[in-house]
Structures are given as C-alpha cells and as structure tokens.
Design a protein around this motif. Structure first.
Motif, short mmCIF file in Angstrom:
data_model
loop_
_atom_site.label_atom_id
_atom_site.label_comp_id
_atom_site.label_asym_id
_atom_site.label_seq_id
_atom_site.Cartn_x
_atom_site.Cartn_y
_atom_site.Cartn_z
N VAL A 43 -2.15 -1.94 -1.40
CA VAL A 43 -3.06 -2.65 -1.88
C VAL A 43 -3.16 -4.26 -1.32
CG1 VAL A 43 -3.81 -4.08 -4.07
CG2 VAL A 43 -3.56 -1.54 -4.05
N SER A 44 -1.86 -4.61 -1.16
CA SER A 44 -1.63 -5.95 -0.58
C SER A 44 -2.21 -5.93 1.06
CB SER A 44 -0.02 -6.38 -0.43
OG SER A 44 0.46 -6.39 -1.84
N ALA A 45 -1.84 -4.87 1.54
CA ALA A 45 -2.24 -4.81 2.92
C ALA A 45 -3.82 -4.78 3.12
CB ALA A 45 -1.84 -3.55 3.89
N LEU A 94 5.77 -0.49 4.41
CA LEU A 94 5.71 -1.68 4.86
C LEU A 94 5.96 -1.79 6.54
CD1 LEU A 94 5.96 -5.09 5.01
CD2 LEU A 94 8.30 -4.67 4.72
N MET A 139 1.70 -1.06 -4.15
CA MET A 139 1.57 -2.60 -3.90
C MET A 139 1.38 -3.01 -2.71
SD MET A 139 2.29 -4.30 -6.87
CE MET A 139 3.61 -4.23 -8.02
N VAL A 140 2.06 -2.07 -1.72
CA VAL A 140 2.17 -2.28 -0.23
C VAL A 140 0.86 -2.24 0.18
CG1 VAL A 140 3.15 -1.69 2.09
CG2 VAL A 140 4.66 -1.68 -0.12
N GLY A 172 -5.31 -5.61 -9.74
CA GLY A 172 -4.00 -5.06 -9.53
C GLY A 172 -3.68 -3.86 -9.47
N THR A 173 -2.78 -3.22 -9.06
CA THR A 173 -2.36 -1.82 -9.13
C THR A 173 -2.12 -1.17 -10.59
OG1 THR A 173 -0.18 -2.04 -8.98
CG2 THR A 173 -1.17 -1.93 -6.80
N LYS A 190 -5.85 -6.17 0.63
CA LYS A 190 -6.53 -7.29 0.35
C LYS A 190 -6.50 -8.14 1.67
CE LYS A 190 -5.62 -7.27 -4.53
NZ LYS A 190 -5.03 -7.98 -5.71
N ALA A 191 -5.40 -8.21 2.26
CA ALA A 191 -5.25 -9.06 3.57
C ALA A 191 -6.23 -8.86 4.71
CB ALA A 191 -3.75 -8.97 4.09
N LEU A 192 -6.47 -7.40 4.70
CA LEU A 192 -7.29 -6.76 5.67
C LEU A 192 -8.85 -7.42 5.39
CD1 LEU A 192 -7.41 -5.08 8.27
CD2 LEU A 192 -7.74 -3.11 6.76
N ILE A 197 -10.96 -9.17 -4.66
CA ILE A 197 -9.62 -9.07 -4.16
C ILE A 197 -8.64 -9.38 -5.19
CG2 ILE A 197 -10.13 -9.07 -1.55
CD1 ILE A 197 -9.36 -12.18 -2.13
N THR A 198 -8.85 -9.53 -6.52
CA THR A 198 -7.97 -10.15 -7.43
C THR A 198 -7.48 -8.66 -8.51
OG1 THR A 198 -9.52 -10.37 -9.21
CG2 THR A 198 -9.20 -11.98 -7.50
#
Ligand SMILES: [Zn+2]
Lengths: 230, 363
Positions: free
Chosen positions: B95-97, B55, B92-93, B345-346, B99-101, B342-343
């Motif tokens: 992948v979340s990043a 993070l 998860m970090v 999961g990991t 997707k935000a990008l 972007i849906t």
C-alpha cells in the motif's frame, strides 16, 4: 540543492529543503499511521512549494533503526519515488538526524561525546554514540561523528554518565542522563535532510536504503517433534 | 482513457510480491517475486520475513513488470493495490508503494479487496471466454483463506456465504505436513504422498458438519457453509501418537490420503451445498490450493452431479498475484467507481462486501 527527506523510524516525517531553508515539513502525531499519512504529506508539500519530483536533486530516507513496519513504509515510498522520478536516493542513519539537531541547537557541547537513544519498544532502545564537531555550524564542522553504533539494547546497558539525546531519556530517566531539551525528541526529516546535505558538502559517503532492523525476525525454526500433539 | 483501461495492480498480502498489468481483460504481464523459499525452514509463512522480502522485491518487480508488458508508467490509466485482507505488515509495504507510485505519477489509485481479486482474475486469459457468467460463485482455498462467495457483480455485489472459522485449508496442510515430516509447503507434499495411500484408511473429522452447526436449508445453523480445520490437525497428531505408542510403523501415505480426503470432502460438500441453496450455477475455484489434484477432482465430480459448471483459472492466476488485482481494478474502473484517494489504511480483515475502498475525502 533541493532535497526531499523522509524519516519513518519513529513518527512519519517529511521535509523539503532548499539548501538550508525548510520549504515545507510534516510530522505525524503518532508512530502507527505511516502507510496512511506519508504519501499525502509528500504530495501536499510538493504541491504547496510548486515543485515536481523531477526538480529534486535527491531523495533522502532515514534507514532506521526503528520499528520495522513504519520504517519499511518510508523506505518503500522513497525507493518508489526515486525510481519513478529517476532522482538519486540516499540513506541516512536516523539517529544521525537527532545527533545533528542536538549539536545545531547547542544542546551538547562542541567537541564533546554524547549518545543518541530512541524507543525500540520491548523495553529497549536504539542507540549510538557521537562526537560533536568543533562548531555548531555544520557547514564548517561537518556532521557529528559516529563513534559507535547503532545498537539495540536495554537502557541500563548504555555507557554510563554520557549525556543522551532522544526519547530514550524520557522513557528511561533512571538509566540515562538525558539532555532536557531533547529528552522527548524523535528523528525528524528536517535534520535528516540537513545531515545528508552536510555529508554531501563534506564529501562524506552516504548510505544506500538498506533498513537497519538490528533485530532478527523473531521467527523460530521448529524443533524436532517430541510428541505429535505438542 | 481508451475503452479498455490500462491498469497496474500491486499485491503484497502474504508472501508473494506481485505486479500485474492488464488492458481491460487482456493480461500484459503477471510478474511475481515470492519469498516462499525463505519460509521453508520455519514450516509456514513468517509475517516479518514476508514483509522484509516485499520491501526488497517491490521496485525490481515493478521494473520487471513494466519491461515485460512493454508499457511505461505514463501510459497507465490507473493503479490498483490490495488493501486487505492479509498480513498487516505485508499489506503495509504494498500500500505504501502504491501510494508513492500514485503520488509520483499522478495516476488514480484504487484500494481493492484481495479475495474479490481472486474472482476478478476470471476475466483474464480466456478463463471465461464469454466474460464472467451469471449466477457465479467462487470457492477460494489457499494458505491464507478458505471462502465461498456469491458474486452478483464484480464491482458492486459480492457476498461471503461461508469461510473457515480457524485455520485456512492450506494452513492445515502445512501443519499436517509438519507432523508427518513432509516439509513445506504442505499442499503439494501431502498430495504427492497421498497418491499411494488409502483415503478411507482413517476416518478423520469433517469440521462443523454436525446437525447443530448445519441446520436445514430453511433454518440454517450457525455454520452451515463454514469450515473448521484445527480439529483435523489434532486428530492427525493423535493417530500419529497412537502408532508411535504401539510401536507401529507410521502409515504416512494412508494418513496423508485420509487427511486430504477429509479436507477436500468437507470443502467441496459445503461449497456445493452453498451453491445449490444460492442459485449458483457457475463456480470459480481459486487460491493456491486450487492446484491440488484431489480438490479439483472431487470439486469437478460434485459440481458435475449438481449441474454446476466448475472453472479453474491457470495455476499462475490462482496463486496470489498482481494481475488479479489489476484485473479487478480494471473492472472497477469500467464500473465507474471513484478512486480511493491516498489516505486510506490497510485492513487485515477487510470484508468481501468492501470491494474497493471509498475515498475518505469525498464521501
Ligand atoms: Zn490469496
């Protein structure tokens, strides 16, 4: 003031606020799919509103306390959006959102002291104590004042007899005095965004997006070896 | 899009936060922030500590990578991210990043397989000047994995031939180094000490080598190309105890050398066997343990004897990094595959047959 707010300290929640008007909102049904649902929700809300990232005045992220993995999904999302869009980023303590929601709904008395408590798992709660302003109107009274916290601990260790807002009330009914209308409530991005707006309008400082984990990583430094096969 | 796609890759499956940028097969940046130092006192990677570090490191690493490559996000054609296998909270970090990008830039996102990315790195940096060779296999050895793969086509056809059934080889090094008091990470520490030891001093077990596990080429046993390292760690612990009980000074160098020989012997013999029996004539050695002196030595020797060409990418491309994710992403883009949306999961145990995740909304 156009704010994109997101909180992932419990459910994954997103809100787009134009001043005090909720333009769009999303809340996941569970607390374990943040990495999957958060980005699609943000994209949808912005698209529905016809808003681009550059139109935002700020992004507001709930910094917890909350379960670590979900919390991080929200914070890394907020930081990345802020970086790419070059939009200011503010952190708000997630319990502030619940405190504000309860005061705005008139669920706690003006000027009274109350607790906010959420699920910290492992038989514990995240909690803080607040004092409600003299008016339900946050534009007049400002946001509820944080008196103590945030902390993590067993529900039985909270200040006794003080009304409690949040899910901890339904999880530990014998330990706390729950405010019925908010006994199953979690932090929500709409209230989080309003808490941020209220602080901005009241000239109160906001946080950065350092997560409030409140717990160490649980990692243990291995002790000296006693027996090789131990 | 130009003929060679400009792809940004994000890696966060273990303790390295990596952002790499490639233009096709050209490496523009391989920027990595490691939390390894924070794990030293625990003697192994602590997932929660790694996740916290991801993070904090992500945006600074992204910024540094863009600066280093001299490109803007607007110029990027696609984003790729490790969706698995790996540590759940760490994945998860990233992948979340990612997707935000993708949301913030509007660029297509590809969710890809970390293990296949270790092979994908082979297209970069002149590792294979003529491009990936035919009849390719990959032996991946690290703190998180130990696998032998057959690679038909990087974007469409990868098969797992064998893997560890318990500890990864790098994990075995870490645990053994702890028993011997050699510190973390265990690989380099044991390799260093082993230089002064006799690799034949103690005969440690080669896991899953008995006939009942191996079978024959015609009738393979249940673990013909698989490894097991947990028994090896116990065997080392037992020999340490025996020396202590007898009041003898611990022959650390001999134990380290014998342990290393057992690991490297069983890894290379099974890998070469798998290659021979699957027509693999080119083997890529990847993963952090690919830097191990003895592993490279014995792998080269045995591959040479079997007529297999062994290739080891540069060390910075062997350890976990974002460039390998970008490199595989570029191959997948060139292979004409659809983005993952972007849906997704990991998946901490994503199989190698899943090279890039399909878009859940367009199946
Ligand atoms: Zn790896």
């Amino acid at each position: 003031m156009l704010l994109l707010a997101l909180d992932t300290s419990a459910a994954a929640t997103v809100a787009l606020l134009a001043d005090d008007t909720v333009v769009g909102r999303f809340s996941s049904g569970d607390t374990r799919s943040h990495a999957e649902v958060l980005a699609p929700a943000i994209r949808q809300i912005l698209a529905d509103a016809g808003v681009t990232g550059a139109d935002l005045d700020a992004i507001v992220a709930g910094v917890g306390p909350g379960p670590f993995t979900g919390l991080r999904a929200g914070l890394v999302t907020a930081r990345t959006l802020s970086f790419v869009w070059d939009v200011p980023l503010h952190g708000v303590m997630s319990l502030d959102a619940l405190a504000l929601a309860a005061v705005a709904a008139g669920a706690v008395d003006a000027g009274s002291t109350f607790l906010v408590g959420t699920d910290a798992r492992r038989g514990e709660v995240y909690w803080a104590s607040y004092r409600a302003g003299g008016s339900q109107d946050m534009d007049v009274a400002g946001p509820p004042e944080l008196l103590d916290g945030p902390h993590v601990g067993a529900a039985g260790t909270l200040p006794p007899g003080v009304p409690l807002v949040g899910r901890a009330a339904s999880l530990y009914p014998s330990d706390v005095v729950g405010v019925p209308a908010f006994a199953a409530a979690d932090p929500d991005a709409v209230s989080l965004g309003r808490a941020a707006r209220s602080r901005i309008l009241s000239d109160l400082p906001l946080l950065d997006t350092t997560p409030l984990y409140l717990r160490e990583s649980d990692a243990r430094v291995p002790g000296p070896r006693k027996r090789a096969t131990a | 899009m130009s003929a060679q796609p400009l792809v940004l890759g994000i890696e966060s499956s273990c303790d390295e936060t990596g952002v790499g940028i490639v233009r096709g097969t050209e490496l523009l940046t391989n920027t990595v922030s490691s939390s390894m130092d924070e794990h030293v006192r625990f003697g192994g990677v602590i997932p929660e500590i790694a996740s916290r570090a991801h993070l904090e490191a992500f945006v600074p690493t992204l910024r540094a990578a863009l600066d280093d490559a001299g490109v803007t996000l607007g110029e990027i054609d696609a984003i790729a991210v490790t969706a698995g296998p790996g540590l759940s909270g760490a994945l998860m970090v990233g992948v979340s990043a990612a997707k935000a990008l993708a949301v913030a830039t509007g660029k297509p996102l590809y969710a890809i397989n970390h293990l296949v990315a270790h092979v994908g790195v082979g297209v970069l940096g002149g590792t294979f000047p003529e491009g990936l060779p035919p009849n390719l296999g990959a032996l991946l050895v690290s703190g998180g994995h130990t696998e032998i793969l057959r690679v038909g086509d990087l974007a469409h056809d990868v098969e797992l031939l064998g893997s560890t059934i318990d500890d990864a080889a790098g994990e075995a090094y870490d645990k053994t180094a702890r028993i011997l008091g050699l510190g973390y990470p265990g690989g380099p520490a044991i390799d260093r000490v082993a230089r002064d030891g006799d690799p034949r001093a103690i005969r440690y077990p080669r896991g899953l080598s008995q006939p009942k596990y191996m079978g024959t080429a015609g009738e393979p046993g249940p673990h013909r190309y698989d490894w097991s390292f947990s028994g090896l760690k116990t065997a080392v612990a037992r020999s340490v105890e025996q020396h202590e009980a007898a009041g003898l000074e611990l022959p650390v160098a001999d134990i380290a050398a014998s342990f290393q020989e057992a690991v490297v012997d069983v890894i290379t013999s099974k890998a070469v066997l798998a290659c021979r029996e699957h027509g693999i004539t080119n083997l890529l050695l990847g993963g952090g343990v690919a830097a191990n002196r003895r592993l490279r030595e014995l792998a080269a020797e045995r591959c040479g004897a079997a007529g297999i060409t062994l290739t080891v990418p540069a060390p910075s491309l062997c350890t976990d990094n974002g460039a390998m994710v970008a490199a595989l992403g570029a191959q997948i883009v060139l292979g004409g595959r659809r983005p993952s949306g972007i849906t997704f999961g990991t998946d901490p145990s994503l199989p190698v047959t899943s090279i890039a995740l399909p878009d859940r909304n367009h199946q």
